[in-house]
Design a protein around this motif. Structure first.
Motif, short mmCIF file in Angstrom:
data_model
loop_
_atom_site.label_atom_id
_atom_site.label_comp_id
_atom_site.label_asym_id
_atom_site.label_seq_id
_atom_site.Cartn_x
_atom_site.Cartn_y
_atom_site.Cartn_z
N ILE A 14 138.23 75.82 -16.05
CA ILE A 14 138.23 76.58 -17.30
C ILE A 14 136.82 77.14 -17.57
CG2 ILE A 14 140.08 75.11 -18.21
CD1 ILE A 14 138.07 73.85 -20.14
N TYR A 15 136.79 78.26 -18.28
CA TYR A 15 135.52 79.00 -18.41
C TYR A 15 135.31 79.51 -19.83
CZ TYR A 15 135.26 78.79 -13.37
OH TYR A 15 135.17 78.32 -12.09
N SER A 16 134.05 79.45 -20.26
CA SER A 16 133.69 80.03 -21.55
C SER A 16 133.56 81.54 -21.39
CB SER A 16 132.36 79.45 -22.02
OG SER A 16 131.33 79.92 -21.16
N LYS A 17 133.38 82.25 -22.51
CA LYS A 17 133.19 83.71 -22.42
C LYS A 17 131.98 84.05 -21.57
CE LYS A 17 135.38 86.51 -25.75
NZ LYS A 17 135.79 86.52 -27.11
N ASN A 18 130.91 83.26 -21.69
CA ASN A 18 129.68 83.54 -20.95
C ASN A 18 129.81 83.29 -19.46
OD1 ASN A 18 128.13 84.40 -23.03
ND2 ASN A 18 127.36 82.35 -23.54
N SER A 19 130.63 82.32 -19.09
CA SER A 19 130.65 81.93 -17.67
C SER A 19 131.84 82.52 -16.91
CB SER A 19 130.66 80.40 -17.55
OG SER A 19 131.84 79.86 -18.11
N ARG A 20 132.75 83.21 -17.62
CA ARG A 20 134.01 83.57 -16.93
C ARG A 20 133.88 84.80 -16.02
NH1 ARG A 20 137.54 85.75 -22.20
NH2 ARG A 20 136.63 87.83 -22.22
N GLY A 21 132.83 85.62 -16.19
CA GLY A 21 132.66 86.80 -15.34
C GLY A 21 133.31 88.03 -15.97
N LYS A 22 133.10 89.17 -15.34
CA LYS A 22 133.53 90.42 -15.97
C LYS A 22 134.66 91.12 -15.21
CE LYS A 22 129.30 91.49 -18.46
NZ LYS A 22 128.68 90.17 -18.36
N GLU A 23 135.17 90.49 -14.17
CA GLU A 23 136.14 91.17 -13.30
C GLU A 23 137.55 91.19 -13.87
OE1 GLU A 23 134.21 88.71 -12.33
OE2 GLU A 23 132.79 89.60 -10.92
N VAL A 24 137.84 90.30 -14.81
CA VAL A 24 139.22 90.15 -15.28
C VAL A 24 139.38 90.85 -16.62
CG1 VAL A 24 140.95 88.43 -15.97
CG2 VAL A 24 139.41 87.95 -14.06
N SER A 25 140.46 91.61 -16.78
CA SER A 25 140.64 92.29 -18.06
C SER A 25 141.23 91.34 -19.11
CB SER A 25 141.50 93.54 -17.90
OG SER A 25 142.70 93.18 -17.29
N GLU A 26 140.97 91.68 -20.35
CA GLU A 26 141.27 90.78 -21.48
C GLU A 26 142.72 90.27 -21.47
OE1 GLU A 26 139.72 88.54 -24.20
OE2 GLU A 26 138.45 90.08 -23.29
N GLN A 27 143.68 91.16 -21.14
CA GLN A 27 145.09 90.71 -21.22
C GLN A 27 145.48 89.73 -20.11
OE1 GLN A 27 144.22 93.90 -20.56
NE2 GLN A 27 145.51 94.78 -18.97
N ASP A 28 144.60 89.59 -19.10
CA ASP A 28 144.91 88.65 -18.02
C ASP A 28 144.35 87.25 -18.26
OD1 ASP A 28 146.36 90.51 -16.57
OD2 ASP A 28 144.56 91.34 -15.65
N PHE A 29 143.72 87.06 -19.43
CA PHE A 29 143.20 85.73 -19.76
C PHE A 29 144.20 84.90 -20.56
CE2 PHE A 29 138.88 87.64 -19.28
CZ PHE A 29 138.42 86.74 -18.33
N ALA A 30 144.25 83.60 -20.25
CA ALA A 30 145.00 82.64 -21.07
C ALA A 30 143.97 81.79 -21.81
CB ALA A 30 145.87 81.76 -20.18
N GLU A 31 144.17 81.59 -23.11
CA GLU A 31 143.26 80.74 -23.88
C GLU A 31 143.69 79.29 -23.71
OE1 GLU A 31 143.81 82.23 -27.84
OE2 GLU A 31 142.96 84.19 -27.35
N VAL A 32 142.71 78.40 -23.51
CA VAL A 32 143.09 76.98 -23.34
C VAL A 32 142.39 76.04 -24.32
CG1 VAL A 32 143.83 77.14 -20.94
CG2 VAL A 32 141.43 76.68 -21.43
N GLU A 33 141.36 76.57 -25.01
CA GLU A 33 140.66 75.73 -26.00
C GLU A 33 140.26 76.59 -27.19
OE1 GLU A 33 136.77 72.78 -26.27
OE2 GLU A 33 136.59 74.70 -25.25
N TRP A 34 140.31 75.97 -28.36
CA TRP A 34 139.92 76.68 -29.58
C TRP A 34 139.02 75.78 -30.42
CZ3 TRP A 34 144.60 76.31 -27.34
CH2 TRP A 34 145.27 77.50 -26.98
#
Ligand SMILES: [Mg+2]
Length: 268
Positions: A14-34
């Motif tokens: 799992i990745y934070s916004k800072n560590s997740r990288g820029k290659e994936v577009s927003e709609q392809d992300f699943a949120e796992v922690e809030w």
């Protein structure tokens, strides 16, 4: 045959916004922690599907430096998959069984810390001098287990890290630099020993392990199959890696997906 998939979470699955990288577009992300209803950790949608598929057929063991409270925030991982029976939290100082800490385990860790003089009380006074240092923003403690520094990454050099490592290594600590955090970890608190305990407890025959940092390195080396994300601290410090350990082609959140794909292929 019992296969155990033991994996670090942050910057591995799992990745934070800072560590997740820029290659994936927003709609392809699943949120796992809030936190306060704001999403703070992510996987790719495909990664989450693979995770659910894998954990339906083999035993998943989360192995994290997060405290139990921080681990319990990652509810998005277990929306459809069953929450694992065991979890290694606080870097191996605590083992959760059905959500409750195994006191027999933590008591052993406490006794070892006292014997080694690696308790928090030994570290905190030594860090007073660093509080005024340019790179230290905050000194934090994870319950009574270990200390970590919040640092200004731009002011923190490789030499600063090496100096700190030298001072504390001789005293029985392992250091790990992960983004804005530098962990000063008593060597007797480690993921590998806790994983060995679970492996024996559930009589696992094969262990697959994944992790990005120096705090994961030993557990990955000791597994039957190991994975290190290509952005991981562990690939720089390890020298030549043995053939049962592989480094991902991808970095960031896509490395997490790649590891899950490879574990899933292994099960075929
Ligand atoms: Mg990690």
């Amino acid at each position: 045959m019992t296969i155990l998939f033991a994996s670090d979470l942050d910057r591995t699955l799992i990745y934070s916004k800072n560590s997740r990288g820029k290659e994936v577009s927003e709609q392809d992300f699943a949120e796992v922690e809030w936190i306060d209803e704001k999403p703070t950790a992510f996987m790719t949608n495909k990664g989450l599907q693979l995770f659910q598929h894998i954990t339906s057929s083999i035993t998943f063991l989360p192995v994290t430096t997060r405290t139990a409270e921080q681990y319990n925030r990652i509810t998005g991982l277990f929306h459809t998959a069953e929450k694992p029976k065991y979890a290694i939290v606080s870097n191996g100082a605590v083992i959760l069984e059905d959500g409750k800490a195994l006191t027999e385990w933590s008591d052993k860790v406490i006794a070892q810390m006292q014997q080694d003089c690696t308790s928090i009380e030994h570290v905190l006074p030594q860090l007073d001098a660093y509080k005024k240092n340019k790179f230290v923003l905050k000194v934090m403690q994870a319950e009574s287990w270990f200390v970590y520094l919040i640092i200004d990454e731009h002011a923190f050099s490789v030499e600063d890290f090496e100096n700190l490592s030298q001072i504390f290594y001789q005293q029985g600590f392992t250091l790990s630099h992960q983004g804005r955090k530098v962990y000063i970890m008593p060597t007797c608190i480690n993921k590998s020993t806790a994983l060995q305990f679970i492996k024996e407890r559930i009589a696992a025959t094969t262990v697959i392990a994944a992790g990005d940092s120096m705090l994961d390195f030993e557990m990955v080396l000791n597994a039957d199959h190991g994975f290190i994300p290509s952005h991981g601290e562990a690939i720089y410090k390890g020298g030549r890696l043995p053939s049962h350990v592989s480094i991902t082609d991808q970095a960031g959140v896509l490395a997490g997906e790649e590891i899950l794909k490879k574990v899933s292929d292994y099960l075929l």
